[in-house]
Design an enzyme around this catalytic site. Structure first.
Site, PDB file in Angstrom:
ATOM      1  N   HIS A 106       4.888  59.826   2.867  1.00  0.00           N
ATOM      2  CA  HIS A 106       5.754  59.050   1.807  1.00  0.00           C
ATOM      3  C   HIS A 106       7.197  59.445   1.992  1.00  0.00           C
ATOM      4  CE1 HIS A 106       4.798  62.615  -0.357  1.00  0.00           C
ATOM      5  NE2 HIS A 106       5.450  62.172  -1.432  1.00  0.00           N
ATOM      6  N   HIS A 161       0.587  72.265  -1.500  1.00  0.00           N
ATOM      7  CA  HIS A 161       1.785  71.309  -2.499  1.00  0.00           C
ATOM      8  C   HIS A 161       1.667  72.042  -3.945  1.00  0.00           C
ATOM      9  CE1 HIS A 161       3.864  67.762  -4.154  1.00  0.00           C
ATOM     10  NE2 HIS A 161       4.158  67.782  -2.916  1.00  0.00           N
ATOM     11  N   HIS A 165       0.041  57.579  -5.685  1.00  0.00           N
ATOM     12  CA  HIS A 165       1.299  58.272  -5.902  1.00  0.00           C
ATOM     13  C   HIS A 165       2.144  57.269  -6.419  1.00  0.00           C
ATOM     14  CE1 HIS A 165       3.428  61.953  -5.615  1.00  0.00           C
ATOM     15  NE2 HIS A 165       4.142  61.768  -4.824  1.00  0.00           N
ATOM     16  N   ASP A 206      10.762  66.079  -0.310  1.00  0.00           N
ATOM     17  CA  ASP A 206       9.941  67.295   0.233  1.00  0.00           C
ATOM     18  C   ASP A 206       8.878  67.049   1.534  1.00  0.00           C
ATOM     19  OD1 ASP A 206       8.617  65.867  -1.805  1.00  0.00           O
ATOM     20  OD2 ASP A 206       7.124  67.364  -2.008  1.00  0.00           O
ATOM     21  N   HIS A 247       9.166  60.743  -0.431  1.00  0.00           N
ATOM     22  CA  HIS A 247       9.752  61.899  -1.326  1.00  0.00           C
ATOM     23  C   HIS A 247      10.150  62.869  -0.277  1.00  0.00           C
ATOM     24  CE1 HIS A 247       7.557  60.691  -4.979  1.00  0.00           C
ATOM     25  NE2 HIS A 247       8.531  60.233  -4.996  1.00  0.00           N
TER      26      HIS A 247
END
Ligand SMILES: [Zn+2]
Ligand SMILES: [Zn+2]
Length: 301
Positions: free
Chosen positions: A60, A268, A140, A64, A62
């Site tokens: 995805h 994570h 998410h 990070d 994001h």
């Protein structure tokens, strides 16, 4: 297959913990899964070679999970890469990369193919003679996908003491595929079971980061040999996990237990936790065959 952790921190930087990036070696190829900031430094540190990577899977958008990608692709280009690279990601990455390369005036000397993942079902992304890689939806804050790496059934080995002039190469090939050989009357002449053996069962690896606790993912990851599941929080922060669409160690272990996987890797971890051992303590009561992801961790499947 060999799974290697390059980074398994979350979004806020912590000394010694790096954002998500994982390498999965399969035969002579490396699949890169997520590519957080500085992934190329971890690749150098942990011996992951650029030229073995032909497919990158981004869960995805994001930061990070993908901010290391433009840097990695730029380095591949300046190091003289010619072979095609395919990146699989949710919609938007193509626009981001195109604008970045436009303003840094980078002209790639190799084919960069960007495949958008949109399907909300299990959907095959890549297939070779020996493996199938599929995406499936996670839960998410933005569109996020898990990945399933499923090895195909491998040819069986022919027993050397069974070699004879009577058995043709075509017979041997058929027996190695697990099929019996019949005579002209349709009766079994040689059985695959008697003439061949198998030492190497096909393996499956499932990757789930980032996601809220959701039993909707169970059908996709059922019986996997290895599951990577995020556990951003411990159970005392379950409300925070729910608000941010992340999971706790307890929830990740429950998913591993309910999906009957063989081995669980947790990662994570939120920057709020200075030590990660409590994640082991919490999850291992529910699912004991557990490893905590830190840079350099390797697991053979
Ligand atoms: Zn993340
Ligand atoms: Zn995220």
């Amino acid at each position: 297959m060999k799974f290697k952790v390059l980074g398994a921190g979350s979004a806020t930087p912590v000394v010694g913990r790096y954002p998500s990036a994982f390498a999965l070696n399969h035969e002579n190829e490396t699949f890169l899964i997520d590519c957080g900031e500085g992934t190329q430094w971890r690749m150098l540190e942990f011996g992951v070679k650029h030229h073995k990577i032909n497919h990158i899977f981004i869960s995805h958008l994001h930061g990070d999970h993908f901010l290391g990608l433009v840097g990695l692709i730029s380095s591949m280009n300046s190091l003289g890469r010619k072979q095609k690279l395919t990146v699989y990601a949710p919609p938007g990455l193509k626009e981001i990369i195109t604008i970045q390369f436009k303003y840094q005036e980078t002209r790639l000397e190799f084919d960069l193919v960007l495949i958008e993942i949109i399907s909300e079902e299990k959907s095959p992304l890549f297939e070779s003679a020996t493996i199938v890689v599929s995406s499936f939806p996670l839960v998410h804050r933005i569109s996020t996908f898990g990945f399933l790496f499923e090895e195909k059934i491998k040819p069986r080995n022919f027993k050397k003491d069974k070699l004879s002039e009577e058995i043709s190469l075509a017979n041997i090939h058929q027996l190695k595929q697990g099929k019996d050989v019949l005579d002209e009357n349709g009766k079994i002449k040689y059985t695959s079971e008697e003439y061949t053996f198998s030492t190497d069962l096909p393996k499956t690896f499932a990757y789930c980061s980032d996601t809220a606790y959701s039993e909707s993912i169970l059908p996709f990851i059922q019986n996997a040999d290895l599951l990577y599941h995020e556990s951003t929080f411990l159970q005392d922060k379950i409300r925070r996990a729910e608000e941010t669409f992340h999971s706790t160690a307890t929830q990740a272990a429950s998913i591993a237990f309910k999906s009957n996987v063989k081995h669980l890797v947790l990662g994570h971890f939120s920057a709020r936790y200075k030590e990660i051992e409590p994640f082991f303590a919490e999850a291992s009561g529910i699912f004991p065959n557990l490893t905590l992801a830190i840079g350099g961790t390797e697991i053979d499947l």
